[in-house]
Design a protein around this motif. Structure first.
Motif: not given
Length: 284
Positions: A37-43, A152-156, A160-162
């Motif tokens: 999958p595309t690493e959108w965080l890196l984008v 990153g945490t919200a995407s998984i 709450a952590v996000g």
């Protein structure tokens, strides 16, 4: 001569911005994979770096600090990767080395923008100016890192952590900008945020506690500590002031002795050439 200096200044800004935008463009291909999958965080980080490439050409000190923070977020891991490739494999990683060289050149070319006359008028503390600027830059970098963790945490699904890291990122950004704008509450906000991070790390594992301590370090060491040192120096200078004793003070402030003539001094002869003068009584 003035036009030449102006052209050189514009050229430095253009080169600094181009170097950062070029580094951002070099990141994007690594985010897309054929079988993964595309690493959108890196984008997202590449987009932030490209925006910072535009911001580093601005004369605003806030734009300079935020842009330099974004550059350091990407420069630090690239420099570590370059050093690791040399020490472990004995060969230079050309991609990491080129990335490091581009961002380093951008930071060096744009450095005079922090010390222009406008920048000094905009941010002119009595002391520790470089420390405060470095602390704001590091706080901005920490805010960008916290934003990345939040995304990153919200995407998984760890909302709450996000949200927690999102609030942390806002606090770090607000503190960095407020200090550059000469707001005292920025130092206080950074100190409270840093102490909260250190206390939170006491209830977490060693790795998490170390990461939180690194996020807390800029505000504590480069914002709060200089303020405490400045206050200590000011109080020490006030204590060393020599105050004269009462006798010296009374002698210094002794009234002047004035000679006052009486009204009935008709016996005083005045020169014949002088015109008659009106007598004036002087009273004290």
């Amino acid at each position: 001569m003035a036009s030449t200096r102006s052209e050189m200044s514009v050229g430095r800004k253009v080169l600094a911005g181009a170097a950062m935008i070029g580094a951002a463009g070099a990141i994007v291909p690594h985010a897309f994979h054929r079988y993964y999958p595309t690493e959108w965080l890196l984008v997202a980080f590449a987009g932030v770096l490209a925006i910072a490439g535009v911001g580093i050409t601005r004369t605003s000190l806030v734009a300079q600090v935020l842009s330099r923070g974004a550059a350091w977020v990407m420069l630090a891991p690239a420099a570590l990767a370059t050093a690791a490739s040399v020490m472990n494999r004995g060969s230079l990683d050309l991609n990491a080395a080129g990335f490091t060289a581009a961002l380093s050149a951008a930071l060096l070319l744009a450095r005079p923008m922090l010390h222009t006359r406008r920048a000094r008028d905009e941010f002119a503390p009595k002391m520790f100016r470089r420390w405060f600027l470095g602390g704001s830059t590091a706080s901005a970098a920490a805010g960008i890192l916290a934003s990345g963790v939040a995304l990153g945490t919200a995407s998984i699904g760890s909302y709450a952590v996000g949200a927690s890291f999102g609030a942390l990122a806002l606090s770090l950004f607000a503190s960095a900008v407020a200090v550059v704008r000469m707001r005292a509450w920025g130092v206080l906000l950074g100190a409270v945020t840093s102490v909260s991070l250190i206390v939170s790390g006491l209830f977490l594992g060693r790795t998490e506690a170390t990461a939180l301590a690194l996020l807390a370090a800029p505000a504590l060491l480069m914002h709060t500590l200089p303020v405490l040192i400045a206050r200590w120096r000011t109080q020490g200078a006030a204590a060393r002031v020599r105050v004269a004793d009462e006798g010296a003070l009374s002698s210094a402030c002794a009234p002047a002795h004035l000679r006052v003539a009486l009204d009935d001094v008709d016996e005083i002869d005045e020169p014949a050439a002088d015109a008659p003068r009106a007598r004036a009584a002087i009273s004290s």
